[in-house]
Motif scaffolding. Structure first.
Motif, PDB file in Angstrom:
ATOM      1  N   GLU A   1      16.005 -71.356 -19.017  1.00  0.00           N
ATOM      2  CA  GLU A   1      16.333 -69.948 -18.784  1.00  0.00           C
ATOM      3  C   GLU A   1      15.042 -69.160 -18.713  1.00  0.00           C
ATOM      4  O   GLU A   1      14.247 -69.158 -19.658  1.00  0.00           O
ATOM      5  CB  GLU A   1      17.237 -69.416 -19.894  1.00  0.00           C
TER       6      GLU A   1
ATOM      7  N   TRP B   1      24.974 -67.888 -21.076  1.00  0.00           N
ATOM      8  CA  TRP B   1      26.161 -67.441 -20.335  1.00  0.00           C
ATOM      9  C   TRP B   1      26.902 -68.600 -19.643  1.00  0.00           C
ATOM     10  O   TRP B   1      28.111 -68.549 -19.459  1.00  0.00           O
ATOM     11  CB  TRP B   1      25.768 -66.410 -19.277  1.00  0.00           C
TER      12      TRP B   1
ATOM     13  N   THR C   1      22.974 -61.454 -16.570  1.00  0.00           N
ATOM     14  CA  THR C   1      23.338 -62.532 -17.492  1.00  0.00           C
ATOM     15  C   THR C   1      22.580 -62.420 -18.807  1.00  0.00           C
ATOM     16  O   THR C   1      21.501 -61.834 -18.880  1.00  0.00           O
ATOM     17  CB  THR C   1      23.044 -63.897 -16.867  1.00  0.00           C
ATOM     18  N   ARG C   2      23.165 -63.034 -19.834  1.00  0.00           N
ATOM     19  CA  ARG C   2      22.523 -63.146 -21.139  1.00  0.00           C
ATOM     20  C   ARG C   2      22.348 -64.622 -21.482  1.00  0.00           C
ATOM     21  O   ARG C   2      23.062 -65.462 -20.936  1.00  0.00           O
ATOM     22  CB  ARG C   2      23.370 -62.445 -22.206  1.00  0.00           C
ATOM     23  N   PRO C   3      21.416 -64.961 -22.365  1.00  0.00           N
ATOM     24  CA  PRO C   3      21.204 -66.362 -22.716  1.00  0.00           C
ATOM     25  C   PRO C   3      22.513 -67.059 -23.113  1.00  0.00           C
ATOM     26  O   PRO C   3      23.324 -66.509 -23.862  1.00  0.00           O
ATOM     27  CB  PRO C   3      20.235 -66.278 -23.899  1.00  0.00           C
TER      28      PRO C   3
ATOM     29  N   THR D   1      18.424 -68.948 -14.313  1.00  0.00           N
ATOM     30  CA  THR D   1      18.865 -70.068 -15.131  1.00  0.00           C
ATOM     31  C   THR D   1      18.900 -71.325 -14.274  1.00  0.00           C
ATOM     32  O   THR D   1      19.405 -71.310 -13.145  1.00  0.00           O
ATOM     33  CB  THR D   1      20.275 -69.819 -15.691  1.00  0.00           C
TER      34      THR D   1
ATOM     35  N   THR E   1      29.093 -61.303 -14.548  1.00  0.00           N
ATOM     36  CA  THR E   1      28.078 -60.505 -15.253  1.00  0.00           C
ATOM     37  C   THR E   1      27.461 -59.438 -14.353  1.00  0.00           C
ATOM     38  O   THR E   1      26.679 -58.613 -14.821  1.00  0.00           O
ATOM     39  CB  THR E   1      26.947 -61.416 -15.771  1.00  0.00           C
TER      40      THR E   1
END
Length: 305
Positions: free
Chosen positions: A251, A239, A235-237, A256, A276
């Motif tokens: 996060e 998401w 995952t990315r910030p 998260t 993801t």
């Protein structure tokens, strides 16, 4: 468990223009541990003092076993005040015997009760000491013994865990559980909400002299927002910000923490995370009593106890 209950029925109290209690209502059932929580000045102590007859209510009624509280009824109540009511220069054993006799026990019965609770609470070796020579924690144990020495039919305890070390907390918790298991209604106030959540069958929250919630923790938090912890290395910030009914609380790298509103679909969150890559943690956490208290009863106006 069937048996006599303590009922607080629409109790109100004013001090001039200040409303201390506004139709406060709850019951403490036989064999139940009831946690009474609220911020400073919410009305907890005032309610307890009215239940004991130390204060008179402007309106409403307190009943035990379906009947109004009388002087005779009060002798069967064990009360532990927040402001300790011990005689500092009196020896521990003598004090407990004296208080037991005030509740109607004979001298022999009073001595037996005092010795029993001193032994149970680990104070046997301090029985001849003056109260003022004890640590604050041991004074707290003596105060609990004073509430129990006459074998009360109901227990009303105002901040009984205040100032106790973890061992003493365990001892007191065990005593309260035992009394409830024997059918005694037990109500206590405490600011240690994790302890209330762990010990109590039901909880009442008071704010500004009004009851805002009564029930089990599960009942009080049912249908409210809950938290979801998701760990997904890919995952990315941000998401999860597009999933309906979801708010990102924290996060921490691949982990998260999300808040879900009532009715939000946690499977939609899982699908977004799986999109993801692998998901190594996916756990739902209900609100704690501390969070519920913060939302419904943490702040108060005025100075009522």
């Amino acid at each position: 468990m069937t048996g006599p209950a303590l009922e607080i029925d629409r109790i109100s109290k004013r001090y001039g223009e200040k409303v201390a209690l506004d139709e406060v209502t709850f019951d403490v059932r036989a064999g139940e541990l009831f946690g009474f929580v609220g911020g400073n000045g919410a009305g907890k102590t005032t309610t307890m003092r009215i239940a004991l007859g130390v204060l008179a209510a402007d309106s409403g009624e307190v009943r035990f076993d379906g009947r109004p509280i009388t002087h005779e009824t009060r002798t069967s109540i064990g009360y532990m005040p927040e402001e300790r009511g011990l005689y500092p220069k009196m020896k521990v054993l003598d004090q407990l015997v004296y208080l037991a006799e005030l509740h109607g026990l004979s001298t022999n019965e009073a001595h037996r009760g005092a010795e029993l609770w001193l032994a149970r609470l680990g104070l046997g070796e301090r029985r001849k000491d003056e109260v003022q020579k004890l640590s604050l924690g041991n004074q707290q144990r003596v105060q609990l013994a004073a509430a129990l020495v006459h074998d009360p039919a109901v227990l009303v305890l105002d901040e009984p865990f205040s100032g106790l070390d973890p061992l003493a907390v365990d001892v007191m918790s065990g005593v309260l559980r035992e009394k409830a298991a024997n059918g005694v209604p037990v109500v206590f106030s405490s600011h240690q909400l994790d302890l209330v959540e762990r010990l109590c069958d039901r909880v009442g929250i008071i704010r500004n002299g009004r009851m805002t919630a009564v029930g089990t923790v599960a009942e009080l938090t049912r249908g409210a927002s809950s938290r979801l912890v998701v760990t997904a290395p890919g995952t990315r910030p941000g998401w999860a910000s597009t999933v309906p009914g979801v708010r990102v609380l924290e996060e921490r790298g691949p982990t998260t923490v999300l808040e879900l509103t009532a009715g939000a679909d946690d499977q939609a969150v899982l699908a977004a995370a799986l999109a993801t890559g692998p998901v190594t943690e996916f756990s739902r956490q209900g609100r704690s009593l501390t969070e519920l208290f913060r939302d419904t009863g943490a702040t108060n106006q005025g100075d009522a106890a």
